[in-house]
Design a protein around this motif. Structure first.
Motif, PDB file in Angstrom:
ATOM      1  N   VAL A 113       0.796  -0.939  -0.018  1.00  0.00           N
ATOM      2  CA  VAL A 113      -0.288  -0.312   0.203  1.00  0.00           C
ATOM      3  C   VAL A 113       0.848   1.269  -0.080  1.00  0.00           C
ATOM      4  O   VAL A 113       0.502   1.956  -0.883  1.00  0.00           O
ATOM      5  CB  VAL A 113      -0.775  -0.132   1.577  1.00  0.00           C
ATOM      6  CG1 VAL A 113      -0.378  -0.040   2.327  1.00  0.00           C
ATOM      7  CG2 VAL A 113      -2.415   1.494   0.667  1.00  0.00           C
ATOM      8  N   MET A 119       1.130   4.320  -2.786  1.00  0.00           N
ATOM      9  CA  MET A 119       0.416   5.695  -2.702  1.00  0.00           C
ATOM     10  C   MET A 119       1.991   6.527  -3.402  1.00  0.00           C
ATOM     11  O   MET A 119       1.512   7.650  -3.423  1.00  0.00           O
ATOM     12  CB  MET A 119       0.321   6.149  -1.699  1.00  0.00           C
ATOM     13  CG  MET A 119      -0.425   5.399  -0.725  1.00  0.00           C
ATOM     14  SD  MET A 119      -2.150   5.691  -1.945  1.00  0.00           S
ATOM     15  CE  MET A 119      -2.206   7.390  -1.387  1.00  0.00           C
ATOM     16  N   THR A 127      -7.283   2.584  -3.315  1.00  0.00           N
ATOM     17  CA  THR A 127      -6.769   4.437  -2.063  1.00  0.00           C
ATOM     18  C   THR A 127      -6.301   4.662  -3.197  1.00  0.00           C
ATOM     19  O   THR A 127      -6.112   6.049  -2.189  1.00  0.00           O
ATOM     20  CB  THR A 127      -5.397   3.032  -1.330  1.00  0.00           C
ATOM     21  OG1 THR A 127      -4.105   2.677  -2.157  1.00  0.00           O
ATOM     22  CG2 THR A 127      -5.614   2.654  -0.522  1.00  0.00           C
TER      23      THR A 127
END
Length: 228
Positions: free
Chosen positions: A66, A70, A173
């Motif tokens: 993750v 990002m 995300t």
């Protein structure tokens, strides 16, 4: 439990499944290419090349996916990338491209180790016999070693595909409308906090179970082939 939302929002989940499978297929394809190149580069006698790709594997295997997603989304900044429609799919490449690239790089780090192990599993006598026949090293790798290693690598690639199907949910995300993001959107729209998420989890379970069954059949077929 209230699943009446399915009548209206079933298409959201089907759309999400299509995007998830498309992402996973692309990631395993590109990840396999990256993994093969990395595995071969790490066998090079040119040590700086080995150190460089060992560093790459170390970074991508040692940091959360993750976080990688990002960072890549911010760095790559594909704000001018188009949104393209394929039937029911509306693909926003400004979000999809960073996701596929970073998942492929992450997958490549793991696949490279599987390929390395597959190559090492081929008896060294096969390589030595090829060399004694005057076959060049790169031809030996391509025509002698890799075909034999592929049998041991395929199950690992299948497992990686199953892993990517689940890990693709992390792309929510950065706003990629895959299955999990679609389920969250339905939960928000219907004010149902749990049922859409449970249905998405069931969808993941069905997909991964089917893939596991297919993988099991493939492994069985390869195993039977090895006895003839």
């Amino acid at each position: 439990m209230n699943f009446s939302f399915l009548e209206k929002y079933w298409a959201y989940f089907n759309y999400g499944v299509l995007v998830t499978i498309m992402i996973s297929t692309c990631v395993v394809f590109f990840g396999s290419i990256i993994g093969l190149l990395v595995a071969l580069a790490k066998r090079s006698r040119f040590k700086p090349l080995d150190w460089l790709f060992s560093f790459y594997v170390w970074v991508f295997r040692g940091t959360p996916m993750v976080v990688q997603i990002m960072i890549s989304f911010v760095w790559m900044n594909f704000t001018s990338a188009p949104t393209i429609s394929f039937g029911v799919l509306n693909l926003d490449f400004s979000r999809l491209l960073p996701g596929i690239i970073i998942l492929s790089l992450n997958s490549g780090a793991y696949i490279s180790e599987a390929i390395r192990a597959g190559i090492d599993s081929v008896p060294k006598g096969q390589t030595e016999a090829a060399y004694s026949l005057g076959i060049k090293p790169w031809k030996t790798m391509r025509y002698v070693v890799l075909p034999q290693a592929l049998k041991n690598i395929l199950p690992a690639l299948g497992n990686e595909f199953i892993t990517i199907i689940k890990d693709s949910s992390l792309l929510q995300t950065i706003g990629v409308m895959e299955l999990w993001n679609g389920a969250q959107s339905v939960a928000t729209a219907t004010y149902l906090p749990i049922e859409p998420l449970l249905f998405a989890a069931l969808y993941y379970l069905i997909i991964t179970t089917l893939m596991s069954q297919l993988l099991g059949l493939l492994e069985k077929k390869l195993s039977q082939g090895g006895h003839h």
